[in-house]
Design a protein around this motif. Structure first.
Motif, PDB file in Angstrom:
ATOM      1  N   THR A   1     -17.204 -72.327  36.863  1.00 53.69           N
ATOM      2  CA  THR A   1     -16.356 -73.400  36.343  1.00 53.69           C
ATOM      3  C   THR A   1     -15.319 -72.855  35.372  1.00 53.69           C
ATOM      4  O   THR A   1     -14.152 -73.268  35.388  1.00 53.69           O
TER       5      THR A   1
ATOM      6  N   THR B   1     -29.324 -70.991  40.883  1.00 54.88           N
ATOM      7  CA  THR B   1     -28.751 -69.853  40.191  1.00 54.88           C
ATOM      8  C   THR B   1     -29.209 -68.592  40.903  1.00 54.88           C
ATOM      9  O   THR B   1     -30.089 -68.650  41.787  1.00 54.88           O
TER      10      THR B   1
ATOM     11  N   THR C   1     -24.239 -69.255  32.083  1.00 58.99           N
ATOM     12  CA  THR C   1     -24.886 -69.333  33.388  1.00 58.99           C
ATOM     13  C   THR C   1     -23.886 -69.058  34.498  1.00 58.99           C
ATOM     14  O   THR C   1     -22.664 -69.051  34.278  1.00 58.99           O
TER      15      THR C   1
ATOM     16  N   ASP D   1     -15.149 -75.537  47.553  1.00 61.62           N
ATOM     17  CA  ASP D   1     -16.314 -74.676  47.762  1.00 61.62           C
ATOM     18  C   ASP D   1     -16.227 -73.920  49.087  1.00 61.62           C
ATOM     19  O   ASP D   1     -16.544 -72.733  49.162  1.00 61.62           O
TER      20      ASP D   1
ATOM     21  N   HIS E   1     -21.526 -74.547  46.445  1.00 61.04           N
ATOM     22  CA  HIS E   1     -21.643 -75.845  45.755  1.00 61.04           C
ATOM     23  C   HIS E   1     -22.863 -75.854  44.839  1.00 61.04           C
ATOM     24  O   HIS E   1     -22.781 -76.301  43.683  1.00 61.04           O
TER      25      HIS E   1
ATOM     26  N   ALA F   1     -23.213 -71.049  36.965  1.00 61.22           N
ATOM     27  CA  ALA F   1     -22.425 -72.275  37.134  1.00 61.22           C
ATOM     28  C   ALA F   1     -21.311 -72.366  36.102  1.00 61.22           C
ATOM     29  O   ALA F   1     -20.161 -72.706  36.429  1.00 61.22           O
ATOM     30  N   GLU F   2     -21.639 -72.062  34.852  1.00 68.81           N
ATOM     31  CA  GLU F   2     -20.634 -72.123  33.791  1.00 68.81           C
ATOM     32  C   GLU F   2     -19.530 -71.097  34.022  1.00 68.81           C
ATOM     33  O   GLU F   2     -18.350 -71.362  33.749  1.00 68.81           O
TER      34      GLU F   2
ATOM     35  N   LEU G   1     -24.438 -73.313  43.476  1.00 69.95           N
ATOM     36  CA  LEU G   1     -24.251 -72.404  42.347  1.00 69.95           C
ATOM     37  C   LEU G   1     -23.249 -72.968  41.341  1.00 69.95           C
ATOM     38  O   LEU G   1     -23.439 -72.858  40.128  1.00 69.95           O
ATOM     39  N   ARG G   2     -22.210 -73.586  41.839  1.00 72.01           N
ATOM     40  CA  ARG G   2     -21.164 -74.126  40.956  1.00 72.01           C
ATOM     41  C   ARG G   2     -21.683 -75.299  40.134  1.00 72.01           C
ATOM     42  O   ARG G   2     -21.321 -75.458  38.959  1.00 72.01           O
ATOM     43  N   THR G   3     -22.527 -76.120  40.714  1.00 70.89           N
ATOM     44  CA  THR G   3     -23.042 -77.301  40.024  1.00 70.89           C
ATOM     45  C   THR G   3     -24.309 -77.025  39.224  1.00 70.89           C
ATOM     46  O   THR G   3     -24.784 -77.896  38.502  1.00 70.89           O
ATOM     47  N   GLY G   4     -24.865 -75.823  39.364  1.00 72.78           N
ATOM     48  CA  GLY G   4     -26.071 -75.487  38.629  1.00 72.78           C
ATOM     49  C   GLY G   4     -27.353 -75.917  39.308  1.00 72.78           C
ATOM     50  O   GLY G   4     -28.441 -75.789  38.738  1.00 72.78           O
ATOM     51  N   GLU G   5     -27.265 -76.410  40.557  1.00 74.46           N
ATOM     52  CA  GLU G   5     -28.472 -76.782  41.293  1.00 74.46           C
ATOM     53  C   GLU G   5     -29.303 -75.543  41.616  1.00 74.46           C
ATOM     54  O   GLU G   5     -30.529 -75.617  41.740  1.00 74.46           O
TER      55      GLU G   5
END
Length: 293
Positions: A167, A212, A161, A182, A204, A163-164, A206-210
């Motif tokens: 990270t 996509t 993803t 961020d 933030h 987010a993944e 996108l990075r946390t997966g809230e």
């Protein structure tokens, strides 16, 4: 048949770029001692072909980069590329010994039909590719098979993803105390693209997966902020992430060495960094990139 040609220089440079100790490189599934890894890096000893896939994965290089092969594979080559030793093949053939595989690899007796499918699955190739490789083991130089191999699942830990992937880049290419926040990523992406595409809240999310996204403008800004090519975020290839990150880490390690060292980088480092840049930019040299501004 054409065994792979192990490149000790690339192996040594990739270890340095990865930040791993030689003892860590030898941990399972490589399962080799530190002294053996050291001899591989010096070029004094050539790794067994069955160990090359695990070594390449450990240092973050594609197998074809660490140990290229000129020519088409035979049965032994397919087995070694899968990291399987001949003595372990009975678990796939259901036989009491490795004799069926040994005989076929040595061009003595073809595999029974019932062995073809399980071995092809174990080697990660199609049955057509395995049969063609067997022909080569018997001295028949058949051309490459165009039938696609069965799809391979992504290796554990491969980012999928957005987010993944963010990270993954942060963890693999930055020391913990150097990872940008961020807001810093948003500013960096906007500056490099010359457009106000990102903001702290979006990065933030996108990075946390809230959230996509598949928007290439946003993904391009993220890639620019993280010094990665756009293909890192758009490719669905399981191998692509590891290849790109290996190149990024190699370049960054070289830059850090240049900043903190007492002299210029060794020529082998400069050559390896330039080749890494070519790989992650689709074959363009650093000079060509500079010319593009």
């Amino acid at each position: 048949m054409p065994e792979r040609i192990f490149n000790a220089q690339k192996f040594r440079a990739a270890i340095q770029a990865s930040g791993l100790k030689q003892s860590e490189v030898g941990e399972p599934p490589v399962s080799l001692g530190e002294s053996v890894i050291s001899r591989y890096g010096s070029g004094a000893v050539i790794p067994p072909p069955e160990k090359l896939p695990a070594l390449a994965a450990r240092v973050g290089l594609p197998l074809d980069v660490l140990a290229p092969r000129r020519g088409l594979p035979d049965l032994k080559d397919l087995r070694c590329d899968a990291g399987i030793q001949q003595k372990d093949t009975p678990q796939y053939t259901g036989t009491k010994s490795a004799m069926p595989v040994r005989a076929a690899e040595n061009g003595m007796r073809p595999l029974k039909d019932k062995f073809v499918a399980p071995l092809a699955e174990a080697y990660g190739v199609s049955t057509e590719e395995l049969r063609a490789a067997q022909e080569r083991s018997f001295g028949n130089m058949v051309p490459a098979v165009r039938t696609p191999a069965p799809p391979r699942t992504a290796a554990p830990g491969t980012p999928q993803t957005v987010a993944e992937k963010i990270t993954y880049l942060l963890e693999k290419t930055y020391a913990r105390h150097e990872r940008p926040a961020d807001a810093e990523l948003a500013d960096r992406g906007n500056q490099k693209t010359g457009r106000p595409i990102l903001d702290e809240a979006l990065v933030h999310a996108l990075r946390t997966g809230e959230e996509t996204t598949g928007d290439e403008a946003i993904l391009g800004a993220l890639a620019a902020a993280l010094d990665a090519p756009l293909v890192f975020f758009t490719s669905e290839s399981p191998e692509e992430a590891a290849r790109i990150v290996a190149g990024i880490r190699t370049v960054q390690s070289g830059v850090r060495a240049a900043r903190h060292g007492d002299g210029p980088l060794p020529s082998e480092w400069l050559d390896f960094i330039e080749e890494s840049i070519r790989e992650i930019t689709g074959g363009k040299s650093p000079d060509a990139l500079d010319d593009q501004g």
